[in-house]
Design a protein around this motif. Sequence first.
Motif, PDB file in Angstrom:
ATOM      1  N   LEU A 189       0.822  -1.209   0.000  1.00 48.29           N
ATOM      2  CA  LEU A 189       0.000   0.000   0.000  1.00 48.29           C
ATOM      3  C   LEU A 189       0.855   1.258   0.000  1.00 48.29           C
ATOM      4  CD1 LEU A 189      -2.986  -0.790   2.389  1.00 48.29           C
ATOM      5  CD2 LEU A 189      -2.920  -0.820  -0.106  1.00 48.29           C
ATOM      6  N   LEU A 190       1.955   1.250   0.755  1.00 47.14           N
ATOM      7  CA  LEU A 190       2.809   2.433   0.797  1.00 47.14           C
ATOM      8  C   LEU A 190       3.423   2.708  -0.570  1.00 47.14           C
ATOM      9  CD1 LEU A 190       4.092   4.699   2.365  1.00 47.14           C
ATOM     10  CD2 LEU A 190       5.917   3.131   3.066  1.00 47.14           C
ATOM     11  N   GLU A 191       3.873   1.678  -1.254  1.00 44.66           N
ATOM     12  CA  GLU A 191       4.491   1.892  -2.562  1.00 44.66           C
ATOM     13  C   GLU A 191       3.463   2.317  -3.604  1.00 44.66           C
ATOM     14  OE1 GLU A 191       7.170  -1.146  -3.789  1.00 44.66           O
ATOM     15  OE2 GLU A 191       8.563  -0.681  -2.135  1.00 44.66           O
ATOM     16  N   ARG A 192       2.239   1.871  -3.454  1.00 43.28           N
ATOM     17  CA  ARG A 192       1.185   2.344  -4.358  1.00 43.28           C
ATOM     18  C   ARG A 192       0.985   3.846  -4.171  1.00 43.28           C
ATOM     19  NH1 ARG A 192      -4.502  -0.451  -3.589  1.00 43.28           N
ATOM     20  NH2 ARG A 192      -3.244  -2.263  -4.222  1.00 43.28           N
ATOM     21  N   HIS A 193       1.046   4.287  -2.917  1.00 43.80           N
ATOM     22  CA  HIS A 193       0.892   5.710  -2.620  1.00 43.80           C
ATOM     23  C   HIS A 193       2.087   6.519  -3.120  1.00 43.80           C
ATOM     24  CE1 HIS A 193      -0.042   9.357  -0.358  1.00 43.80           C
ATOM     25  NE2 HIS A 193       1.157   9.294   0.192  1.00 43.80           N
ATOM     26  N   MET A 194       3.289   5.932  -3.069  1.00 40.96           N
ATOM     27  CA  MET A 194       4.512   6.656  -3.431  1.00 40.96           C
ATOM     28  C   MET A 194       4.812   6.627  -4.924  1.00 40.96           C
ATOM     29  SD  MET A 194       5.911   7.798  -0.564  1.00 40.96           S
ATOM     30  CE  MET A 194       7.656   8.000  -0.935  1.00 40.96           C
TER      31      MET A 194
ATOM     32  N   GLY B 252      11.081  11.005  -8.620  1.00 37.93           N
ATOM     33  CA  GLY B 252      12.269  10.287  -8.201  1.00 37.93           C
ATOM     34  C   GLY B 252      12.009   8.886  -7.690  1.00 37.93           C
ATOM     35  N   TRP B 253      10.739   8.502  -7.546  1.00 38.83           N
ATOM     36  CA  TRP B 253      10.444   7.189  -6.984  1.00 38.83           C
ATOM     37  C   TRP B 253      10.912   6.057  -7.894  1.00 38.83           C
ATOM     38  CZ3 TRP B 253       9.509   4.684  -2.692  1.00 38.83           C
ATOM     39  CH2 TRP B 253       9.063   3.366  -2.768  1.00 38.83           C
ATOM     40  N   SER B 254      10.655   6.165  -9.187  1.00 41.95           N
ATOM     41  CA  SER B 254      10.986   5.059 -10.101  1.00 41.95           C
ATOM     42  C   SER B 254      12.483   4.778 -10.094  1.00 41.95           C
ATOM     43  CB  SER B 254      10.500   5.362 -11.519  1.00 41.95           C
ATOM     44  OG  SER B 254      11.088   6.560 -12.009  1.00 41.95           O
ATOM     45  N   GLY B 255      13.312   5.825 -10.075  1.00 37.13           N
ATOM     46  CA  GLY B 255      14.755   5.621 -10.021  1.00 37.13           C
ATOM     47  C   GLY B 255      15.191   5.013  -8.707  1.00 37.13           C
ATOM     48  N   TYR B 256      14.601   5.482  -7.620  1.00 39.16           N
ATOM     49  CA  TYR B 256      14.912   4.938  -6.298  1.00 39.16           C
ATOM     50  C   TYR B 256      14.537   3.466  -6.220  1.00 39.16           C
ATOM     51  CZ  TYR B 256      14.440   4.178  -1.240  1.00 39.16           C
ATOM     52  OH  TYR B 256      14.536   3.680   0.028  1.00 39.16           O
ATOM     53  N   ALA B 257      13.355   3.124  -6.729  1.00 41.92           N
ATOM     54  CA  ALA B 257      12.905   1.732  -6.687  1.00 41.92           C
ATOM     55  C   ALA B 257      13.788   0.841  -7.550  1.00 41.92           C
ATOM     56  CB  ALA B 257      11.449   1.647  -7.149  1.00 41.92           C
TER      57      ALA B 257
END
Length: 271
Positions: A241-246, A251-256
């Motif tokens: 759920l947290l990753e769906r929100h983020m 910058g999230w895609s690069g971090y992931a």
Amino acid sequence: MSGLPWGAFAAGLGWAAAAALAVMLATFAIAVRKGVHRVVDVAWGLGFAAVAVVTCGTAAWAGEGDPVRQVLVAALTAVWGLRLAVHIGRRGRGHGEDPRYDAMLAKAPGNRNLYALRMVYLLQGALVWLVSLPVQAASYGSGPVTAAAWAGAAVWAVGLAFEAVGDAQLARFKADPAHKGRIMDRGLWSWTRHPNYFGDFLVWWGLFLIACDAGPAAAAVSVISPLVMTYLLIGGSGKRLLERHMADRPGWSGYAARTSGFFPRPPRRRA
């Protein structure tokens, strides 16, 4: 299966359920008065601490289990639960309702508070009781403490350190106005996207090892606990759920792409 005093253990399960229920009902009363249901998140850790203390007391009163193991598992659980409660309480101070509860209660049929009582407080109380089974089984198991219990305590300690250090690093990062809107990708957060959830994972598998030290019956009764907690952390209300929100954050895609989703590993190099 042998190794557990089944009558005393069953009575202890009832007292543990009563302790979890009492914490949740008290929290519900506070939430209704304040008009904010996010306080239930504080009760999650408090519920485990209450169950641990009550279980230790009822097992000792019944004259069952090993006193060293009882105190060990109760102390570890209470330390974890109280630290988590204090952290969540500080984090939520001065904030309004959690968007998760706003969204849930907006769809409530009938009275919002009664719906919250059924779907949030009583459900979390039941989960506290279920997940705390290693604490309960370890308290009633026979036989002296062996190396397995201390190995479990060591796993617990690594988990608590991961969780506490990760929370502290994130709090310091968010406190700096220059970081507003940025993704935390430093410290433990460069090794795993969820050091706090990974820490919880280790805490509950460590407590399960202490239950295993109490014998095969205690292990069989309580193995559901770390399995349920692992599901909640990875596939349930935690990571997923947290990753769906983020997902839409800059910058999230690069971090992931460069950071492990759960189990820590060195970060990949930036492309």
